[in-house]
Design a protein around this motif. Sequence first.
Motif, short mmCIF file in Angstrom:
data_model
loop_
_atom_site.label_atom_id
_atom_site.label_comp_id
_atom_site.label_asym_id
_atom_site.label_seq_id
_atom_site.Cartn_x
_atom_site.Cartn_y
_atom_site.Cartn_z
N LEU A 1 -2.23 3.27 -8.12
CA LEU A 1 -2.81 2.87 -9.41
C LEU A 1 -2.91 1.36 -9.56
CD1 LEU A 1 -1.47 5.80 -9.81
CD2 LEU A 1 -1.66 5.31 -12.21
N GLU B 1 -6.00 -0.23 13.90
CA GLU B 1 -5.49 1.08 14.26
C GLU B 1 -6.32 2.20 13.63
OE1 GLU B 1 -1.35 3.08 13.23
OE2 GLU B 1 -1.15 1.05 14.04
N TYR C 1 10.10 11.90 -2.91
CA TYR C 1 9.20 10.87 -3.45
C TYR C 1 7.75 11.33 -3.31
CZ TYR C 1 7.84 5.94 -4.37
OH TYR C 1 7.34 4.78 -4.88
N TYR C 2 7.40 11.79 -2.12
CA TYR C 2 6.03 12.25 -1.89
C TYR C 2 5.68 13.40 -2.83
CZ TYR C 2 5.28 9.62 2.45
OH TYR C 2 5.10 8.64 3.37
N LEU D 1 5.59 4.72 8.95
CA LEU D 1 4.48 5.51 8.44
C LEU D 1 4.41 6.89 9.07
CD1 LEU D 1 1.71 2.77 8.17
CD2 LEU D 1 3.32 3.51 6.45
N PRO E 1 1.40 12.09 -10.77
CA PRO E 1 0.80 10.79 -10.50
C PRO E 1 0.77 10.00 -11.82
CG PRO E 1 -0.89 12.50 -10.53
CD PRO E 1 0.43 13.18 -10.72
N GLY E 2 0.73 8.70 -11.73
CA GLY E 2 0.71 7.93 -12.97
C GLY E 2 2.07 7.82 -13.62
N GLN F 1 5.63 -1.78 11.40
CA GLN F 1 5.20 -1.03 10.23
C GLN F 1 4.99 0.45 10.59
OE1 GLN F 1 1.11 -1.43 8.66
NE2 GLN F 1 2.01 -2.06 6.74
N SER F 2 4.45 0.68 11.78
CA SER F 2 4.12 2.06 12.16
C SER F 2 5.37 2.94 12.26
CB SER F 2 3.34 2.08 13.47
OG SER F 2 4.09 1.45 14.48
N HIS G 1 9.87 3.74 1.70
CA HIS G 1 8.92 2.69 1.35
C HIS G 1 9.52 1.67 0.41
CE1 HIS G 1 5.46 4.39 3.40
NE2 HIS G 1 6.15 5.50 3.26
N ASP G 2 10.32 2.12 -0.53
CA ASP G 2 10.87 1.20 -1.52
C ASP G 2 12.10 1.82 -2.14
OD1 ASP G 2 9.88 3.02 -3.57
OD2 ASP G 2 7.92 2.26 -3.00
N LEU H 1 10.84 -0.04 3.78
CA LEU H 1 9.82 -0.91 4.35
C LEU H 1 9.57 -2.10 3.40
CD1 LEU H 1 7.52 -1.50 6.36
CD2 LEU H 1 6.23 0.37 5.35
N PRO I 1 0.17 -4.88 1.40
CA PRO I 1 0.89 -4.40 2.60
C PRO I 1 -0.01 -4.17 3.80
CG PRO I 1 0.54 -2.57 1.13
CD PRO I 1 -0.04 -3.77 0.45
N SER J 1 7.33 -3.35 1.27
CA SER J 1 6.13 -4.17 1.39
C SER J 1 6.13 -5.01 2.67
CB SER J 1 5.99 -5.07 0.17
OG SER J 1 4.65 -5.24 -0.13
N ASN J 2 6.58 -4.41 3.76
CA ASN J 2 6.63 -5.03 5.09
C ASN J 2 7.73 -6.10 5.23
OD1 ASN J 2 4.49 -3.43 5.88
ND2 ASN J 2 2.98 -4.97 5.33
N ASP K 1 -6.86 5.38 -7.88
CA ASP K 1 -6.41 6.75 -7.61
C ASP K 1 -7.58 7.65 -7.22
OD1 ASP K 1 -4.72 8.96 -7.46
OD2 ASP K 1 -4.65 9.29 -9.61
N THR L 1 2.73 1.20 0.61
CA THR L 1 2.73 1.67 1.99
C THR L 1 2.66 3.20 2.03
OG1 THR L 1 5.12 1.37 1.95
CG2 THR L 1 3.84 -0.32 3.05
N THR L 2 3.02 3.84 0.91
CA THR L 2 2.90 5.29 0.87
C THR L 2 1.44 5.73 0.81
OG1 THR L 2 3.47 4.96 -1.45
CG2 THR L 2 5.06 6.12 -0.13
N PHE M 1 5.17 12.17 -6.31
CA PHE M 1 3.94 11.39 -6.31
C PHE M 1 2.75 12.30 -6.55
CE2 PHE M 1 2.06 7.40 -5.00
CZ PHE M 1 3.12 6.54 -5.17
N ARG N 1 10.04 -9.80 -4.22
CA ARG N 1 8.74 -10.30 -4.66
C ARG N 1 8.05 -11.10 -3.57
NH1 ARG N 1 6.42 -14.25 -7.64
NH2 ARG N 1 4.55 -13.41 -8.58
N GLN N 2 8.83 -11.64 -2.64
CA GLN N 2 8.23 -12.39 -1.53
C GLN N 2 8.68 -11.81 -0.19
OE1 GLN N 2 9.53 -16.01 -3.61
NE2 GLN N 2 7.82 -16.96 -2.57
#
Lengths: 215, 224
Positions: free
Chosen positions: A101, A189, B102-103, B223, B110-111, B219-220, B89-90, B68, A181, B70-71, A126, A151-152, B106, B39-40
């Motif tokens: 979002l 890839e 989480y998935y 994922l 959503p939202g 990163q991979s 992820h977080d 992860l 990200p 944000s990497n 979305d 990343t999700t 999600f 944040r960074q």
Amino acid sequence: MNIDFERISELITKGQIEQLQEQTNQAIETGTEPAILLNKGLLPGMDKVGQLWRNGDMFMPEVLRSAKAMSKAMDILRPHLSKDDMGSAGKMVLGTVAGDLHDIGKDLAGMMFEGAGYEVLNIGIDQPNEAFVNAAIEHKPDVLGMSALLTTTMPRMGEVINSLKESGIRDEMAVIIGGAPVTKEFADEIGADLYAPNAGSAVELTKQYFAQNNS
Amino acid sequence: MKKIKKTIIACGSIKAELENLHSGQDDIELKFMPQSLHRQPKKLTERLQTAINNAAHNTKMIVLGYGLCSNGTVGLKAPGTCLIIPKLHDCIGIYLGGIMHYYKLFQELPGTYYLTRNWIINQKDPLGLVNNEYTKRVGYDMAKEAMDTEIKNYKYIAFINNHTGDSDYYRNIAIENAQFFNKKFIEIEGSTVLLNKIINGPYKKKEFVILNPGEKSKQSHFLK
Ligand code: B12
């Protein structure tokens, strides 16, 4: 009259909405080319906002204030941009992938492409994979832009590219992806044509891409 | 010198939870990093690598209390020891007890804007941000407008209850946020399953990225 483009950029980065509206109106009234005002004043200002944010020198409410200033200025400019300016560079479909979002960065990218002469169809946040494919089929864009800030949700971009292939239209457009990200490696890839770390470079990279691929 | 069994380097945001679960084993060492680093992400990577290097010679294994992020955890390696990172992820995934949960949420909801104990204590809830950070920078009206724009796409404000600290207080703040911004309030049961695994294992490949000594995180890895 001499227009102080730097001052206009600064009004954007500082988010001084009313003054920016005044200056924009004045520039138009005194005959400044809208496209020049956009390219020399407004867009560099917005680009700076992106940079300041990334370096941690600007915070969310200020970014949003600048985005608001930009869009108010665009409202003034839009009726004056000639048909040649609008959409002259091509058509772009732009959206944020399913489950995601976030739209601040995507909308900034949209403004930059609009400023560079693209007709931008912003399909929103979305957006399920099919929505990208359907929009691509319907509107036949030159560029398809996807944004993901999580990343999700990043993997959705690869899925959209696969669906474009299955629909047989993948090669009819350049696919550009972005969002904090996302990396160049990830773009390679999943087979995206372009990755841009920020909205300003996105426009440049896209121009270069077409210059190379159309010659 | 005898090496300690395990060093956990974790985000300050899960300090209270991890300390609660750590049963005082002196062969498991806990270290925390400032939460604000998220944040960074680039800075986070640098600081984490330094912390890893400092810990590596004195421990048999390093586990990160990070996802992860944000990497922020991409490109890390531990010289001479294994490095283990939860495949998340977080921090929302950590609070919910794992990535599958989480998935699932999600997709079902959503939202949803998630609030946890820690976000509330640090006044990172939308109302807290408006009153304590945004208003200072841009004045109240623009602050409120900015937050309205930020969360315009959200339907729910969810409180993840981890039963750590004063849950009633956190819940009330979450409800206040929901009312103020016109969202629906929901409460979600948190889980300490993953937090516990960060400390005690088992470290299964499905849930953790397991790197050999010197191997770099990518990163991979997260994922898949
Ligand atoms: C603002 C923000 C929000 C706002 C979103 C407001 C909005 N309307 O977009 C709110 C508060 C609502 C929010 C919610 C959430 N967020 Co958030 N959010 C952020 C934050 C702080 C900034 C994002 C942003 O707007 N940046 C400013 C813009 C200008 O930068 P940008 O988006 O990167 O865009 C630039 C480039 O990337 C590029 N670009 C972007 N898109 C595109 C597209 C194309 C085609 C091109 C060419 C270029 C391009 O151009 C832009 C300009 O240069 C980031 C942290 C961060 N540092 O990125 C976290 C972050 C992305 N969020 C995060 C999280 C976890 C969430 C939540 C799950 C939190 C929660 N408590 O519920 C929800 C997610 C909900 C959902 N399903 O999407 C995490 C993601 C972790 C992960 N899983 O990957 C982050 C990284 C913060 C963190 N470290 O924890 N978030």
